[in-house]
Design an enzyme around this catalytic site. Structure first.
Site, mmCIF file in Angstrom:
data_model
loop_
_atom_site.group_PDB
_atom_site.id
_atom_site.type_symbol
_atom_site.label_atom_id
_atom_site.label_comp_id
_atom_site.label_asym_id
_atom_site.label_seq_id
_atom_site.Cartn_x
_atom_site.Cartn_y
_atom_site.Cartn_z
ATOM 1 N N CYS A 120 0.810 -1.230 0.000
ATOM 2 C CA CYS A 120 0.000 0.000 0.000
ATOM 3 C C CYS A 120 0.838 1.273 0.000
ATOM 4 O O CYS A 120 0.317 2.367 -0.254
ATOM 5 C CB CYS A 120 -0.938 -0.001 1.200
ATOM 6 S SG CYS A 120 -1.971 -1.451 1.264
ATOM 7 N N HIS A 260 -3.202 7.155 2.770
ATOM 8 C CA HIS A 260 -3.667 5.855 2.275
ATOM 9 C C HIS A 260 -4.984 5.528 2.969
ATOM 10 O O HIS A 260 -5.120 5.707 4.188
ATOM 11 C CB HIS A 260 -2.608 4.787 2.569
ATOM 12 C CG HIS A 260 -3.097 3.401 2.341
ATOM 13 N ND1 HIS A 260 -3.769 3.035 1.194
ATOM 14 C CD2 HIS A 260 -3.048 2.281 3.117
ATOM 15 C CE1 HIS A 260 -4.103 1.766 1.284
ATOM 16 N NE2 HIS A 260 -3.685 1.280 2.438
ATOM 17 N N ASN A 290 -10.291 -0.038 0.754
ATOM 18 C CA ASN A 290 -8.826 0.037 0.653
ATOM 19 C C ASN A 290 -8.404 -0.500 -0.714
ATOM 20 O O ASN A 290 -8.540 -1.694 -0.976
ATOM 21 C CB ASN A 290 -8.221 -0.793 1.792
ATOM 22 C CG ASN A 290 -6.701 -0.822 1.759
ATOM 23 O OD1 ASN A 290 -6.062 -0.417 0.793
ATOM 24 N ND2 ASN A 290 -6.105 -1.319 2.838
HETATM 25 C C1 LIG Z 1 -9.414 -5.230 10.648
HETATM 26 C C2 LIG Z 1 -9.982 -4.174 11.577
HETATM 27 C C3 LIG Z 1 -11.049 -3.374 10.848
HETATM 28 C C4 LIG Z 1 -10.650 -4.883 12.739
HETATM 29 O O1 LIG Z 1 -11.134 -3.917 13.658
HETATM 30 P P1 LIG Z 1 -10.864 -4.104 15.220
HETATM 31 O O2 LIG Z 1 -11.571 -3.036 15.906
HETATM 32 O O3 LIG Z 1 -9.385 -4.206 15.401
HETATM 33 O O4 LIG Z 1 -11.606 -5.453 15.485
HETATM 34 P P2 LIG Z 1 -11.021 -6.753 16.194
HETATM 35 O O5 LIG Z 1 -9.951 -7.361 15.346
HETATM 36 O O6 LIG Z 1 -10.709 -6.388 17.604
HETATM 37 O O7 LIG Z 1 -12.259 -7.674 16.144
HETATM 38 C C5 LIG Z 1 -13.327 -7.456 17.001
HETATM 39 C C6 LIG Z 1 -14.322 -8.552 16.767
HETATM 40 O O8 LIG Z 1 -14.986 -8.304 15.538
HETATM 41 C C7 LIG Z 1 -14.984 -9.482 14.767
HETATM 42 N N1 LIG Z 1 -14.987 -9.131 13.352
HETATM 43 C C8 LIG Z 1 -13.947 -9.044 12.508
HETATM 44 N N2 LIG Z 1 -14.377 -8.705 11.294
HETATM 45 C C9 LIG Z 1 -15.709 -8.595 11.383
HETATM 46 C C10 LIG Z 1 -16.716 -8.252 10.462
HETATM 47 N N3 LIG Z 1 -16.446 -7.981 9.167
HETATM 48 N N4 LIG Z 1 -17.990 -8.190 10.878
HETATM 49 C C11 LIG Z 1 -18.315 -8.460 12.161
HETATM 50 N N5 LIG Z 1 -17.402 -8.793 13.084
HETATM 51 C C12 LIG Z 1 -16.116 -8.853 12.686
HETATM 52 C C13 LIG Z 1 -13.750 -10.224 15.187
HETATM 53 O O9 LIG Z 1 -13.876 -11.590 14.882
HETATM 54 C C14 LIG Z 1 -13.719 -9.951 16.667
HETATM 55 O O10 LIG Z 1 -14.588 -10.844 17.296
HETATM 56 P P3 LIG Z 1 -14.195 -11.515 18.687
HETATM 57 O O11 LIG Z 1 -14.022 -10.366 19.638
HETATM 58 O O12 LIG Z 1 -15.363 -12.367 18.979
HETATM 59 O O13 LIG Z 1 -12.936 -12.256 18.429
HETATM 60 C C15 LIG Z 1 -8.878 -3.231 12.110
HETATM 61 O O14 LIG Z 1 -8.060 -3.925 13.015
HETATM 62 C C16 LIG Z 1 -8.012 -2.682 11.003
HETATM 63 O O15 LIG Z 1 -8.471 -1.945 10.166
HETATM 64 N N6 LIG Z 1 -6.707 -3.003 11.009
HETATM 65 C C17 LIG Z 1 -5.810 -2.553 9.979
HETATM 66 C C18 LIG Z 1 -6.047 -3.339 8.725
HETATM 67 C C19 LIG Z 1 -5.404 -2.735 7.522
HETATM 68 O O16 LIG Z 1 -5.240 -1.566 7.447
HETATM 69 N N7 LIG Z 1 -5.084 -3.584 6.533
HETATM 70 C C20 LIG Z 1 -4.549 -3.162 5.293
HETATM 71 C C21 LIG Z 1 -3.182 -2.645 5.449
HETATM 72 S S1 LIG Z 1 -2.709 -1.680 4.054
#
Ligand SMILES: CC(C)(COP(=O)(O)OP(=O)(O)OC[C@H]1O[C@@H](n2cnc3c(N)ncnc32)[C@H](O)[C@@H]1OP(=O)(O)O)[C@@H](O)C(=O)NCCC(=O)NCCS
Length: 353
Positions: A120, A260, A290
């Protein structure tokens, strides 16, 4: 960070273009595919919909449309291009390069064409490379293309990742500039120790694709989202400060920051730490999700066509991505604003008609 040495000529962006596919994948569509909800996705990421390319629309096809628009805005022909740098994680195939495929499709027969992998952060890396090549007089006109068909490497049964990504292409033309104009600083960083937070485990020379890999979905994106979130906020803040310092530009002198588009909460956390007002920070993640290396050049083309940048304005780009890579760039804008701003929505409907 590599400051431009004294006497090296400057470089600037002289044309921009973007393209996103017509097909829209909404959060409501995803609710039918995995165990998720529109409210979870909007609250946790800011994404409402993303674009998905057709099966017969590989990365090169999307790039060609963005490139034609960039060439048109710079008033250049394909034969004027000396180098084509494609930043992508999703080339049409690994041999030949995506850049060579695009070269053939647009007829840029005078160009050297090659791909750069920086996930990215790709557009920042491409810009840094182009600036050095122009500065050292190796090239006069460089096309930097960020393009991704992430839908081809996403597991649409994995709710942790499939809600995040979309497809699209953005292109910028880089040409020489007067000293003190155009690209003032580029910060490029990486930390391979963190490589496993975002990876596609199979399909390379370490683990060639086979049936077992496909069965295990190791041909798709695997991500440790929480870890990446923290890395993203820290590195984007750090590199934007570094690039501003190098450019000798104050935070309050920035007209716009184009980050980004990975997660609205990452953008907001970075903005809070830097103390940049929300109206200066560009976000379109709600519409495109993204799009990895395409997200900054797509956003740039939108703001350029909306007339939001005029010569003399300071604009910053900042990104992080797999690798882990991160970086930022600060520009003193040189392209004249369009006489009549063109809304991106007009572009989309023009393409449909
Ligand atoms: C992926 C992301 C959105 C998850 O958000 P978060 O607030 O960190 O959420 P968590 O990982 O703590 O997950 C919380 C819960 O939601 C759940 N969950 C994950 N995706 C889900 C979805 N699409 N819908 C519903 N629930 C979801 C998880 O399973 C977790 O459940 P649990 O507590 O029972 O285990 C966030 O961490 C993120 O954006 N990270 C960076 C990713 C990124 O930028 N990637 C590209 C890089 S260029």
């Amino acid at each position: 960070m590599s400051p431009q040495p004294e006497g090296i000529r400057g470089a600037t962006i002289s044309g921009t273009g973007m393209y996103v596919p017509e097909r829209v994948l909404t959060n409501a569509d995803l609710e039918k595919m995995v165990d998720t909800t529109d409210s979870w996705i909007v609250e946790r990421t800011g994404i409402r919909e993303r674009r998905i390319a057709r099966d017969d629309e590989p990365s090169s096809e999307m790039a060609v449309i963005a490139v034609r628009r960039a060439l048109e805005s710079a008033k250049l022909e394909p034969k004027d291009i000396d180098q084509i740098i494609v930043v992508t994680t999703t080339p049409d195939r690994f041999l030949p390069s995506c850049a060579c495929t695009i070269q053939k499709k647009i007829g840029a027969s005078n160009a050297a064409a090659y791909d750069v992998f920086a996930a990215c952060t790709g557009f920042i890396y491409g810009l840094g490379l182009a600036r050095s090549l122009i500065g050292s007089r190796v090239a006069e006109t460089i096309l930097v293309i960020g393009v991704e068909k992430l839908s081809s490497i996403v597991d649409y049964t994995d709710r942790n990742t499939c809600v995040l990504f979309g497809d699209g292409a953005g292109a910028a033309i880089v040409q020489p500039a007067q000293p003190g104009q155009g690209i003032l600083a580029v910060s490029m960083r990486s930390d391979g120790e963190l490589g496993e937070v975002l990876e596609i485990p199979a399909g390379g020379s370490a683990r060639p694709m086979d049936e077992a890999a496909v069965r295990a979905k190791d041909n798709t994106i695997h991500m440790r989202g929480k870890e990446l979130f923290k890395i993203a906020v820290r590195t984007m803040e750090e590199s934007l400060r570094e690039a501003l310092n190098e450019a000798g530009v104050g935070m309050d002198e920035l007209k716009l920051v184009i980050p980004h588009q990975a997660n609205q909460r990452i953008i907001d956390a970075m903005r809070d730490r830097l103390g940049v007002p929300a109206d200066k920070v560009i976000t379109n993640i709600d519409r495109y999700g993204n799009t990895s290396s395409a997200s900054i050049p797509i956003s740039l083309d939108e703001v350029v066509r909306e007339g939001r940048l005029k010569p003399g304005d300071h604009v910053a780009f900042v990104a992080f991505g797999g690798g882990v890579t991160w970086g930022a760039s600060v520009m003193r804008w040189t392209m004249p604003a369009p006489l009549v701003p063109v809304e991106p929505a007009t572009l989309v409907s023009a393409r449909r008609s």
